[in-house]
Design an enzyme around this catalytic site. Structure first.
Site, PDB file in Angstrom:
ATOM      1  N   LYS A  11       0.836  -1.202   0.000  1.00 29.11           N
ATOM      2  CA  LYS A  11       0.000   0.000   0.000  1.00 29.11           C
ATOM      3  C   LYS A  11       0.875   1.257   0.000  1.00 29.11           C
ATOM      4  O   LYS A  11       2.092   1.173   0.271  1.00 29.11           O
ATOM      5  CB  LYS A  11      -0.924  -0.047   1.224  1.00 29.11           C
ATOM      6  CG  LYS A  11      -1.872  -1.260   1.224  1.00 29.11           C
ATOM      7  CD  LYS A  11      -2.855  -1.210   2.390  1.00 29.11           C
ATOM      8  CE  LYS A  11      -3.741  -2.445   2.408  1.00 29.11           C
ATOM      9  NZ  LYS A  11      -4.846  -2.339   3.396  1.00 29.11           N
ATOM     10  N   TYR A  51     -12.072  -3.169  -3.710  1.00 30.43           N
ATOM     11  CA  TYR A  51     -12.643  -3.101  -2.360  1.00 30.43           C
ATOM     12  C   TYR A  51     -14.172  -3.005  -2.379  1.00 30.43           C
ATOM     13  O   TYR A  51     -14.761  -2.505  -1.427  1.00 30.43           O
ATOM     14  CB  TYR A  51     -12.045  -1.917  -1.599  1.00 30.43           C
ATOM     15  CG  TYR A  51     -10.674  -2.215  -1.002  1.00 30.43           C
ATOM     16  CD1 TYR A  51     -10.473  -3.325  -0.164  1.00 30.43           C
ATOM     17  CD2 TYR A  51      -9.585  -1.386  -1.248  1.00 30.43           C
ATOM     18  CE1 TYR A  51      -9.220  -3.599   0.388  1.00 30.43           C
ATOM     19  CE2 TYR A  51      -8.333  -1.661  -0.686  1.00 30.43           C
ATOM     20  CZ  TYR A  51      -8.167  -2.766   0.130  1.00 30.43           C
ATOM     21  OH  TYR A  51      -6.934  -3.036   0.692  1.00 30.43           O
ATOM     22  N   ASN A 114      -1.997  -0.149   7.054  1.00 31.35           N
ATOM     23  CA  ASN A 114      -1.505  -1.448   7.531  1.00 31.35           C
ATOM     24  C   ASN A 114      -0.618  -2.150   6.504  1.00 31.35           C
ATOM     25  O   ASN A 114      -0.481  -3.367   6.493  1.00 31.35           O
ATOM     26  CB  ASN A 114      -2.665  -2.325   7.995  1.00 31.35           C
ATOM     27  CG  ASN A 114      -3.655  -2.604   6.882  1.00 31.35           C
ATOM     28  OD1 ASN A 114      -3.427  -2.205   5.731  1.00 31.35           O
ATOM     29  ND2 ASN A 114      -4.718  -3.291   7.195  1.00 31.35           N
ATOM     30  N   HIS A 117      -1.883  -5.466   1.506  1.00 35.66           N
ATOM     31  CA  HIS A 117      -3.114  -6.228   1.283  1.00 35.66           C
ATOM     32  C   HIS A 117      -2.750  -7.639   0.840  1.00 35.66           C
ATOM     33  O   HIS A 117      -1.763  -7.826   0.121  1.00 35.66           O
ATOM     34  CB  HIS A 117      -3.956  -5.573   0.183  1.00 35.66           C
ATOM     35  CG  HIS A 117      -5.011  -6.507  -0.343  1.00 35.66           C
ATOM     36  ND1 HIS A 117      -6.230  -6.659   0.276  1.00 35.66           N
ATOM     37  CD2 HIS A 117      -5.005  -7.378  -1.388  1.00 35.66           C
ATOM     38  CE1 HIS A 117      -6.933  -7.587  -0.374  1.00 35.66           C
ATOM     39  NE2 HIS A 117      -6.210  -8.037  -1.389  1.00 35.66           N
ATOM     40  N   GLU A 128      -8.851 -11.063  -7.804  1.00 34.68           N
ATOM     41  CA  GLU A 128      -7.922  -9.948  -7.596  1.00 34.68           C
ATOM     42  C   GLU A 128      -6.718 -10.035  -8.537  1.00 34.68           C
ATOM     43  O   GLU A 128      -6.261  -9.010  -9.048  1.00 34.68           O
ATOM     44  CB  GLU A 128      -7.458  -9.927  -6.138  1.00 34.68           C
ATOM     45  CG  GLU A 128      -8.587  -9.534  -5.190  1.00 34.68           C
ATOM     46  CD  GLU A 128      -8.211  -9.628  -3.713  1.00 34.68           C
ATOM     47  OE1 GLU A 128      -9.081  -9.335  -2.878  1.00 34.68           O
ATOM     48  OE2 GLU A 128      -7.055  -9.979  -3.392  1.00 34.68           O
TER      49      GLU A 128
END
Ligand code: UDP
Ligand code: MG
Length: 152
Positions: A11, A51, A114, A117, A128
């Protein structure tokens, strides 16, 4: 052995904090094989599709903003039970609750920021990977070390 492929995304916080190399090394250290890797600035529409299960949740708009706020690195990792193995390497979503030794536990203090992913099941992994990679961007190969990493 059940060889699986899973999608991971470094990310924007991982790139801004210059943690790509150290976190990528954790996946390499585990023995997982890289079969796809690229740097990109994600389009909003791609992140929204990725998402879409979270659409309508209170954190959704901020999440889409975060994931389009700077470059990310998308990758596909391969290995026996790679989907669960990678989720376990990441740890729980919230970095404050993630145990030491996990990537989120070692590098993060936040729920949104965080770092990485990872796909959470075989169906999402397939979807994905197809969302972020063309087939010809994925490379199948053997490493000379593979027979010392997986015995079966
Ligand atoms: N997220 C957030 N607030 C929350 C829950 C999730 O900002 O309360 C963000 C966080 O970046 C997370 C992503 O939304 O990784 C997707 O949430 P999910 O519950 O799917 O967590 P993951 O599967 O990434 O652990
Ligand atoms: Mg998730």
């Amino acid at each position: 052995m059940n060889v699986e492929r899973t999608l991971i995304i470094f990310k924007p916080d991982t790139l801004q904090r210059q943690l790509v190399g150290r976190i990528l090394a954790r996946f390499e250290d585990k023995g997982l094989r890289l079969v796809g890797l690229k740097l990109q600035q994600s389009a909003r529409s791609q992140v929204e599709r990725h998402y879409e299960v979270h659409k309508g949740k209170p954190f959704y708009d901020a999440l889409v903003g975060f994931m389009t706020s700077g470059p990310v690195i998308v990758a596909v990792l391969e290995g026996p039970q790679a989907i669960d193995v990678v989720r376990n390497l990441l740890g729980p979503t919230n970095g404050r609750k993630a145990p030491p030794g996990t990537i989120r536990g070692d590098f993060g203090l936040d729920v949104q920021y965080n770092l990485v992913h990872a796909s959470d099941g075989p169906d999402t992994a397939e979807k994905e990977i197809a969302l972020f990679f063309r087939l010809d961007e994925l490379v199948s190969y053997q490493r000379v070390t593979d027979r010392w990493i997986v015995s079966e």
